[in-house]
Design a protein around this motif. Structure first.
Motif, PDB file in Angstrom:
ATOM      1  N   ALA A  50       0.847  -1.190   0.000  1.00  0.00           N
ATOM      2  CA  ALA A  50       0.000   0.000   0.000  1.00  0.00           C
ATOM      3  C   ALA A  50       0.888   1.248   0.000  1.00  0.00           C
ATOM      4  CB  ALA A  50      -0.927  -0.002   1.211  1.00  0.00           C
ATOM      5  N   ASN A  61      -6.654  -0.134  -5.230  1.00  0.00           N
ATOM      6  CA  ASN A  61      -7.381  -0.126  -3.970  1.00  0.00           C
ATOM      7  C   ASN A  61      -6.900  -1.250  -3.056  1.00  0.00           C
ATOM      8  OD1 ASN A  61      -9.070  -2.516  -4.146  1.00  0.00           O
ATOM      9  ND2 ASN A  61     -10.469  -1.406  -5.482  1.00  0.00           N
ATOM     10  N   PHE A  62      -7.266  -1.148  -1.794  1.00  0.00           N
ATOM     11  CA  PHE A  62      -6.715  -2.010  -0.758  1.00  0.00           C
ATOM     12  C   PHE A  62      -7.047  -3.475  -0.999  1.00  0.00           C
ATOM     13  CE2 PHE A  62      -6.115  -2.713   4.026  1.00  0.00           C
ATOM     14  CZ  PHE A  62      -4.783  -2.351   4.020  1.00  0.00           C
ATOM     15  N   ASN A 122      -7.754   2.544   5.366  1.00  0.00           N
ATOM     16  CA  ASN A 122      -7.154   2.200   4.085  1.00  0.00           C
ATOM     17  C   ASN A 122      -8.057   1.291   3.258  1.00  0.00           C
ATOM     18  OD1 ASN A 122      -4.794   3.687   4.378  1.00  0.00           O
ATOM     19  ND2 ASN A 122      -3.577   1.982   5.138  1.00  0.00           N
ATOM     20  N   SER A 123      -9.068   0.694   3.888  1.00  0.00           N
ATOM     21  CA  SER A 123     -10.000  -0.160   3.145  1.00  0.00           C
ATOM     22  C   SER A 123     -10.718   0.645   2.068  1.00  0.00           C
ATOM     23  CB  SER A 123     -11.047  -0.761   4.089  1.00  0.00           C
ATOM     24  OG  SER A 123     -10.468  -1.661   5.001  1.00  0.00           O
ATOM     25  N   TYR A 153      -2.472   6.368   0.662  1.00  0.00           N
ATOM     26  CA  TYR A 153      -2.667   5.570   1.861  1.00  0.00           C
ATOM     27  C   TYR A 153      -2.065   6.242   3.090  1.00  0.00           C
ATOM     28  CZ  TYR A 153      -4.396   1.660  -0.866  1.00  0.00           C
ATOM     29  OH  TYR A 153      -5.169   0.869  -1.683  1.00  0.00           O
TER      30      TYR A 153
END
Length: 227
Positions: A50, A61-62, A122-123, A153
């Motif tokens: 990340a 994306n995470f 961060n999700s 992030y």
């Protein structure tokens, strides 16, 4: 030395491990790799890459990084890579974690006392909404924020400034609540206040300033803030 604090106007909570219990996911990942260190290897790679996405300007994306990290972890553990079905199931479980037992009571106390509560995770947004709904804690938050909006992030300072801006308060009036030393260090470096939730096995970063608050649970943090 701890950074002194004024009463925060907005409380911003990390989700994964701070509010959500990763134990079921830890067990599932360890089982998938048949290795008691599987989860630690995978989650470390997820956080590392990340940051790679942020530093290189090549954002994913995470959930996408989490999926890629499963394959990388298999290589590092010299294990059979999880099948597509297994990876799908593990990511599904990541999105459907329970809250720690102290969370609802602690959030309720803070909300009743008039604190404005937010998330900053961060999700990815879809996963974040699933996580909050599954854990049954969405009702406590004025806004649920993901770093995905800014494509940077945590612990990049802009991620924390984004949360403060959306809350309509200055960074110094914002308290970041997290169970990870790197998240606490990032918030402090961005000019926010910070509270460390000492979940089992989680240390503070010893080269960063101490946060204004340290507590083993959200209910203990609430007692400190209300005291």
């Amino acid at each position: 030395m701890a950074v002194s604090a004024v009463r925060p106007q907005a409380l911003v909570f990390d989700l994964n491990e701070t509010l959500l219990d990763l134990a079921p996911l830890r067990q599932a990942v360890n089982k998938a790799f048949d290795n008691p260190g599987g989860f630690r290897q995978w989650f470390g790679l997820l956080l590392q890459h990340a940051q790679t996405a942020t530093l290189t300007g090549n954002y994913f994306n995470f959930s996408t990084i989490a999926d890629a990290a499963l394959e990388m972890a298999a290589t590092m553990l010299e294990a059979r890579p999880p099948s597509a079905e297994q990876r799908h199931e593990l990511l599904h479980q990541f999105a459907h974690l329970p809250a720690h037992p102290d969370v609802a009571a602690g959030l309720g106390q803070l909300q009743t006392a008039g604190f404005r509560l937010f998330t900053l995770t961060n999700s990815a947004p879809t996963m974040m909404r699933q996580q909050l709904a599954t854990a049954g804690i969405a009702e406590y938050f004025e806004q649920a924020l993901s770093v995905d909006a800014g494509r940077l992030y945590k612990p990049h300072p802009d991620a924390y400034h984004y949360a403060a801006k959306l809350a309509g308060v200055e960074p110094a009036q914002t308290l970041m609540v997290a169970a990870h030393g790197w998240d606490v260090a990032g918030a402090l470096a961005a000019g926010l206040q910070a509270a460390f939730i000492a979940r089992p096995g989680q240390p503070l970063y010893p080269l960063a300033p101490l946060p204004a608050y340290q507590a083993p649970t959200i209910t203990d943090l609430a007692r400190q803030l209300l005291g």
